[in-house]
Design a protein around this motif. Structure first.
Motif, PDB file in Angstrom:
ATOM      1  N   THR A  64       0.858  -1.191   0.000  1.00  0.00           N
ATOM      2  CA  THR A  64       0.000   0.000   0.000  1.00  0.00           C
ATOM      3  C   THR A  64       0.887   1.231   0.000  1.00  0.00           C
ATOM      4  OG1 THR A  64      -0.137  -0.064   2.424  1.00  0.00           O
ATOM      5  CG2 THR A  64      -1.898  -1.133   1.189  1.00  0.00           C
ATOM      6  N   THR A  65       0.425   2.279  -0.660  1.00  0.00           N
ATOM      7  CA  THR A  65       1.212   3.508  -0.788  1.00  0.00           C
ATOM      8  C   THR A  65       0.377   4.717  -0.388  1.00  0.00           C
ATOM      9  OG1 THR A  65       0.582   3.772  -3.114  1.00  0.00           O
ATOM     10  CG2 THR A  65       2.613   2.552  -2.651  1.00  0.00           C
ATOM     11  N   LYS A  66       1.078   5.770   0.007  1.00  0.00           N
ATOM     12  CA  LYS A  66       0.431   7.039   0.334  1.00  0.00           C
ATOM     13  C   LYS A  66       1.417   8.164   0.018  1.00  0.00           C
ATOM     14  CE  LYS A  66      -2.045   7.285   4.044  1.00  0.00           C
ATOM     15  NZ  LYS A  66      -2.458   7.378   5.465  1.00  0.00           N
ATOM     16  N   PRO A  92      -6.568   7.403  -7.146  1.00  0.00           N
ATOM     17  CA  PRO A  92      -6.241   7.485  -5.713  1.00  0.00           C
ATOM     18  C   PRO A  92      -5.563   6.234  -5.165  1.00  0.00           C
ATOM     19  CG  PRO A  92      -8.469   8.283  -6.133  1.00  0.00           C
ATOM     20  CD  PRO A  92      -7.988   7.680  -7.403  1.00  0.00           C
ATOM     21  N   GLN A  93      -5.928   5.039  -5.657  1.00  0.00           N
ATOM     22  CA  GLN A  93      -5.321   3.796  -5.196  1.00  0.00           C
ATOM     23  C   GLN A  93      -5.030   2.893  -6.395  1.00  0.00           C
ATOM     24  OE1 GLN A  93      -4.232   2.604  -2.337  1.00  0.00           O
ATOM     25  NE2 GLN A  93      -4.746   4.393  -1.120  1.00  0.00           N
ATOM     26  N   GLU A  94      -3.821   2.303  -6.399  1.00  0.00           N
ATOM     27  CA  GLU A  94      -3.455   1.309  -7.390  1.00  0.00           C
ATOM     28  C   GLU A  94      -2.824   0.123  -6.682  1.00  0.00           C
ATOM     29  OE1 GLU A  94      -1.973   2.301 -11.520  1.00  0.00           O
ATOM     30  OE2 GLU A  94      -1.346   4.099 -10.439  1.00  0.00           O
ATOM     31  N   GLU A  95      -2.821  -1.011  -7.355  1.00  0.00           N
ATOM     32  CA  GLU A  95      -2.211  -2.201  -6.791  1.00  0.00           C
ATOM     33  C   GLU A  95      -0.708  -2.189  -7.051  1.00  0.00           C
ATOM     34  OE1 GLU A  95      -2.604  -7.086  -6.971  1.00  0.00           O
ATOM     35  OE2 GLU A  95      -3.852  -5.805  -8.234  1.00  0.00           O
ATOM     36  N   VAL A  98       1.918   3.637  -7.700  1.00  0.00           N
ATOM     37  CA  VAL A  98       1.361   4.961  -7.423  1.00  0.00           C
ATOM     38  C   VAL A  98       1.838   5.904  -8.522  1.00  0.00           C
ATOM     39  CG1 VAL A  98       3.294   5.574  -5.909  1.00  0.00           C
ATOM     40  CG2 VAL A  98       1.120   6.806  -5.719  1.00  0.00           C
TER      41      VAL A  98
END
Length: 347
Positions: A64-66, A92-95, A98
């Protein structure tokens, strides 16, 4: 008859190894050299390099990234504007990835209607006959209506039915629109799991484009039973690329809305930036008796190759090969039938 004789020999004959001690420097050196090579292979390659004494398992990972950071732009088109994570992280979210936008082409207030196409070799026109109604090329912004209309004071282009005004992506902003992206921070959280060993671990790190990578790992008490060989690989771009690149990855999307008259409109966004693909691979190993014994047994079995090779040299390559063959093979008849004659040598 031949087949019956072969079947009779197969059924009623038995062969057993015979040990013959050959005093030969050449054959002795060949034998020891082959044995030494096999020993080096078993110890050096199988056990040291390939860790043949371990049971292994491949990693199962979830990432997970932010992204953190805020920047300000001030242009004649948009005026002063704040850009935060919701604006420059797309989607906003990718597997395991980012995308961070560093440059952008905005086409605001588009509505469906009729407008001139962007000028190029296939859209510029002089008269109406130069335009083909219904024509669509690979790079068209819409469908031609067959009319030739002014694009500006000096150029005419074919009219299209499209989202108007059409996007002009010939001029990419330089320098990059979001130069402050080099100060953004990317937080990455990596959850790894080795099913065979029932071992899991969480690793996180923070990256800033200034080149600082801060690792935050779980307490050592949780890692006491960590299988050897567990690993995570990470590769991040150099700081200068964040602010200058505009072609690493392109994403185009639109934000739709309705104006005060209820007419559907949109803002078309063509985002240029960097896409971070986080690839996690790993292999864990743990000592186990079974693979150790299997590899030891296989190594001992390989020592038989030395005997086979020396037999080939002695029986087929040396000058006294016939003499050695007589010493190695001895044929004995069935003693129970009263036949005591022996063929070959009595030695």
């Amino acid at each position: 008859m031949v087949s019956c004789g072969a079947f009779h020999s197969f059924l009623f004959e038995y062969d057993t190894p015979r040990i013959v001690l050959i005093r030969s420097r050449k054959v002795g050196l060949i034998n020891r050299a082959v044995q030494l090579a096999i020993l080096a292979y078993v110890i050096g390659w199988v056990f040291v390099w390939e860790k043949g004494y371990q049971e292994t398992d491949s990693v199962v990972s979830s990432v997970t990234t932010k992204v953190k950071g805020v920047t300000l732009t001030n242009t004649s088109t948009l005026g002063a504007r704040i850009w935060d994570v919701a604006d420059y992280v797309i989607p906003p979210q990718e597997e395991n990835a980012v995308f961070v936008m560093t440059n952008v082409i905005l086409t605001p207030n588009q509505r469906q209607g009729h407008c001139p196409e962007l000028p190029d070799d296939k859209t510029e026109c002089k008269v109406k006959n130069n335009c083909v109604p219904g024509y669509v090329s690979t790079h068209s912004s819409g469908i031609q209506t067959g009319e030739c209309v002014p694009y500006n004071g000096s150029i005419k282009t074919c009219e299209v039915f499209a989202w108007c005004p059409v996007e002009d992506d010939y001029r990419v902003p330089k320098p990059a629109f979001l130069q402050e992206a080099e100060n953004f921070t990317i937080l990455v959280k990596n959850n790894i799991w080795y099913p065979k060993f029932n071992f899991s671990k969480v690793e996180s790190w923070r990256y800033r484009s200034t080149g600082t990578v801060t690792l935050t790992e779980i307490p050592p008490t949780v890692c006491q039973s960590t299988p050897s060989g567990a690993s995570t690989t990470r590769t991040l771009p150099t700081p200068s690329r964040l602010a200058t690149t505009s072609v690493n990855h392109v994403a185009e999307f639109a934000k739709y809305y309705k104006d005060s008259n209820g007419t559907e409109a949109r803002t078309l966004i063509k985002a240029y930036g960097i896409r971070f693909d986080i690839i996690v691979f790993g292999k864990a190993g743990k000592f186990d008796v079974i693979p150790t014994m299997i590899n030891i047994g296989s190594g001992l079995a390989l020592f038989g190759v030395a005997t086979v090779l020396c037999d080939i040299v002695v029986l087929y390559c040396m000058k006294k090969k016939h003499y050695y063959r007589e010493k190695k093979y001895k044929y004995v008849e069935d003693y129970e039938l009263g036949v005591s004659e022996t063929y070959g040598t009595n030695s």
